[in-house]
Design a protein around this motif. Sequence first.
Motif, PDB file in Angstrom:
ATOM      1  N   LYS A   1       2.919   4.078 -10.000  1.00 48.50           N
ATOM      2  CA  LYS A   1       2.500   4.680  -8.878  1.00 48.50           C
ATOM      3  C   LYS A   1       1.767   4.160  -8.009  1.00 48.50           C
ATOM      4  N   LYS A   2       0.967   3.516  -8.350  1.00 47.97           N
ATOM      5  CA  LYS A   2      -0.145   2.511  -7.547  1.00 47.97           C
ATOM      6  C   LYS A   2       0.664   1.748  -6.508  1.00 47.97           C
ATOM      7  N   MET A   3       1.430   0.820  -7.215  1.00 42.85           N
ATOM      8  CA  MET A   3       2.176  -0.370  -6.306  1.00 42.85           C
ATOM      9  C   MET A   3       3.324   0.579  -5.355  1.00 42.85           C
ATOM     10  N   ARG A   4       3.811   1.493  -5.840  1.00 40.96           N
ATOM     11  CA  ARG A   4       4.773   2.446  -4.924  1.00 40.96           C
ATOM     12  C   ARG A   4       4.107   3.064  -4.048  1.00 40.96           C
ATOM     13  N   GLU A   5       2.737   3.430  -3.860  1.00 36.73           N
ATOM     14  CA  GLU A   5       1.978   4.236  -2.887  1.00 36.73           C
ATOM     15  C   GLU A   5       1.362   2.817  -1.887  1.00 36.73           C
ATOM     16  N   ALA A   6       1.221   1.960  -2.521  1.00 34.75           N
ATOM     17  CA  ALA A   6       0.986   0.775  -1.572  1.00 34.75           C
ATOM     18  C   ALA A   6       2.168   0.122  -0.636  1.00 34.75           C
ATOM     19  N   LYS A   7       3.181   0.286  -1.314  1.00 31.21           N
ATOM     20  CA  LYS A   7       4.641   0.061  -0.640  1.00 31.21           C
ATOM     21  C   LYS A   7       4.768   0.899   0.555  1.00 31.21           C
ATOM     22  N   MET A   8       4.583   2.177   0.381  1.00 32.36           N
ATOM     23  CA  MET A   8       4.831   3.328   1.299  1.00 32.36           C
ATOM     24  C   MET A   8       3.726   3.116   2.711  1.00 32.36           C
ATOM     25  N   ASN A   9       2.802   2.359   2.302  1.00 28.43           N
ATOM     26  CA  ASN A   9       1.885   2.412   3.722  1.00 28.43           C
ATOM     27  C   ASN A   9       2.364   1.303   4.584  1.00 28.43           C
ATOM     28  N   HIS A  10       3.361   0.410   4.259  1.00 29.87           N
ATOM     29  CA  HIS A  10       3.808  -0.426   5.200  1.00 29.87           C
ATOM     30  C   HIS A  10       5.498  -0.323   5.253  1.00 29.87           C
ATOM     31  N   GLU A  11       5.804  -0.997   6.654  1.00 31.65           N
ATOM     32  CA  GLU A  11       7.085  -0.859   6.914  1.00 31.65           C
ATOM     33  C   GLU A  11       7.826  -2.352   6.802  1.00 31.65           C
ATOM     34  N   GLN A  12       6.986  -3.540   7.259  1.00 29.86           N
ATOM     35  CA  GLN A  12       7.422  -4.678   6.949  1.00 29.86           C
ATOM     36  C   GLN A  12       7.556  -5.198   5.731  1.00 29.86           C
ATOM     37  N   PRO A  13       8.574  -5.750   5.034  1.00 30.98           N
ATOM     38  CA  PRO A  13       8.757  -6.070   3.300  1.00 30.98           C
ATOM     39  C   PRO A  13       7.680  -7.022   3.266  1.00 30.98           C
ATOM     40  N   GLU A  14       7.395  -8.034   3.995  1.00 29.05           N
ATOM     41  CA  GLU A  14       6.342  -9.088   3.873  1.00 29.05           C
ATOM     42  C   GLU A  14       5.000  -8.378   3.514  1.00 29.05           C
ATOM     43  N   LYS A  15       4.618  -7.316   4.402  1.00 30.60           N
ATOM     44  CA  LYS A  15       3.466  -6.603   4.211  1.00 30.60           C
ATOM     45  C   LYS A  15       3.516  -5.837   2.806  1.00 30.60           C
ATOM     46  N   GLN A  16       4.555  -5.075   2.723  1.00 25.22           N
ATOM     47  CA  GLN A  16       4.844  -4.200   1.574  1.00 25.22           C
ATOM     48  C   GLN A  16       4.695  -5.177   0.230  1.00 25.22           C
TER      49      GLN A  16
END
Length: 204
Positions: free
Chosen positions: A74-89
């Motif tokens: 859940k924590k990692m999924r939320e972090a991913k959603m805060n960015h659009e660029q894959p490298e930033k994700q």
Amino acid sequence: MGSRERIQRMKDENRMNILDAALQIVKEDGWQALSMRKIADIIEYTAPMIYEYFPSKEAILTELSAQGFRQLAKKMREAKMNHEQPEKQLEAMWLAYWDFAFEHKERYQLMFGVGMRACEAGADCEYSKTHADLVNDVIYEIMKEKAPSQEVLCRKYYTFWSVIHGLISINLVNIGLEDEDEQQQLNQQILKDAIYGITRSLVD
């Protein structure tokens, strides 16, 4: 609310009380101190009553581990959603992983066997691979022009994980600098350098 619903809610609350008590013991005295008897003493249940919810201490460890894997995903999924660029994700997800390990260090120790035997049943639960799948999806997005095989994706994931988990493990068993602030700064720099370097290797 009907009687059946009340009974189920009470059972759910009792189950959660048992798990909370187990974590309380572990945070105070370590995993080696955990026992069904100590759990019973904290929540003022009889030991046989606890066995109605969990047939063994291993069953409690399994559930605590599974909870941890769900929280981590859940924590990692939320972090991913805060960015659009894959490298930033990718960077955000691994930083979230790092934060989880130290916010929930007792669970992390159980999930991955840091300084103790990992909970094998928990590691095999349906949620234990979710965080890896999330990372692999982003790795694929970064590498998709190369059409990477599953073997390559797996190798790249484990390159990331081995470095980050290794650094976490060193800190969880208190191997490092005596100055905590200096150690934290060093850790953050090593972590970011590792994430950046491995991410660059995905596109080079």
